[in-house]
Write an enzyme that holds these catalytic residues in place. Structure first.
Site, PDB file in Angstrom:
ATOM      1  N   CYS A 134      -8.189  74.092  28.265  1.00 37.38           N
ATOM      2  CA  CYS A 134      -8.646  72.717  28.491  1.00 37.38           C
ATOM      3  C   CYS A 134      -9.646  72.386  27.380  1.00 37.38           C
ATOM      4  O   CYS A 134      -9.697  73.078  26.366  1.00 37.38           O
ATOM      5  CB  CYS A 134      -9.239  72.535  29.891  1.00 37.38           C
ATOM      6  SG  CYS A 134     -10.812  73.361  30.209  1.00 37.38           S
TER       7      CYS A 134
ATOM      8  N   ARG B 149     -11.284  73.046  34.228  1.00 38.36           N
ATOM      9  CA  ARG B 149      -9.865  73.184  34.555  1.00 38.36           C
ATOM     10  C   ARG B 149      -9.255  74.513  34.157  1.00 38.36           C
ATOM     11  O   ARG B 149      -8.580  75.165  34.968  1.00 38.36           O
ATOM     12  CB  ARG B 149      -9.069  72.041  33.910  1.00 38.36           C
ATOM     13  CG  ARG B 149      -9.470  70.672  34.427  1.00 38.36           C
ATOM     14  CD  ARG B 149      -8.831  69.565  33.638  1.00 38.36           C
ATOM     15  NE  ARG B 149      -9.388  69.523  32.280  1.00 38.36           N
ATOM     16  CZ  ARG B 149      -8.936  68.743  31.318  1.00 38.36           C
ATOM     17  NH1 ARG B 149      -7.893  67.958  31.539  1.00 38.36           N
ATOM     18  NH2 ARG B 149      -9.495  68.749  30.132  1.00 38.36           N
TER      19      ARG B 149
END
Length: 158
Positions: free
Chosen positions: A8, A14
């Site tokens: 990410c 994430r």
């Protein structure tokens, strides 16, 4: 050994969530000896830092181990080490293609594994604060990724 890298922007929300979730799924499938998992960010702002508090809280809530996770930046060498490079959104794909010139065909956008899912990019909870939605998307897509890895490498289900 099959190597999977989640990517990410900063490697604190994430991609570490995806790393922990996928590692958990791999462990539940008793495939830790066949599949290794890591994560990285395309930016360098958070190198050495643990996952974001929201990510840590969600993983703790779901009883998923996150011990020892620290942010790092993706490198060109990652494209020779990892069999699967999994991006969280379109911008990550573009950034990865710039870093891994010639190996961009190895980049997969995570939500492309869920073609019926209306959301096409994993939202960045650093900005939205919605770690629950991100976890749900990542969990479903990681299950599909595990199916894909098993199918492509002839790994039988338990």
């Amino acid at each position: 050994m099959i190597h999977v890298l989640f990517v990410c922007l900063g490697n604190i929300c994430r991609s570490p969530m995806a790393e922990a979730v996928f590692r958990h799924q791999v462990k539940e499938a008793k495939l830790e000896h066949e599949i290794s998992v890591d994560s990285a960010g395309t930016g360098d702002w958070h190198i050495g830092k643990p996952p974001h508090e929201g990510t840590r809280n969600k993983l703790t809530e779901m009883k998923i181990n996150q011990d020892g996770m620290r942010a790092r930046q993706v490198t060109a060498a990652d494209f020779t080490t990892y069999d699967y490079v999994i991006a969280m959104d379109d911008q990550n794909v573009q950034n990865l293609q710039a870093v891994g010139a010639g190996a961009a065909d190895r980049v997969i956008k995570l939500l492309d594994l869920l073609p019926d899912q209306p959301v096409r990019n994993v939202p960045d909870p650093y900005f939205t604060g919605n770690f629950d939605e991100v976890y749900e998307l990542i969990n479903k897509a990681c299950s599909r990724l595990l199916e894909k890895v098993r199918a492509e490498h002839g790994i039988e289900a338990d």
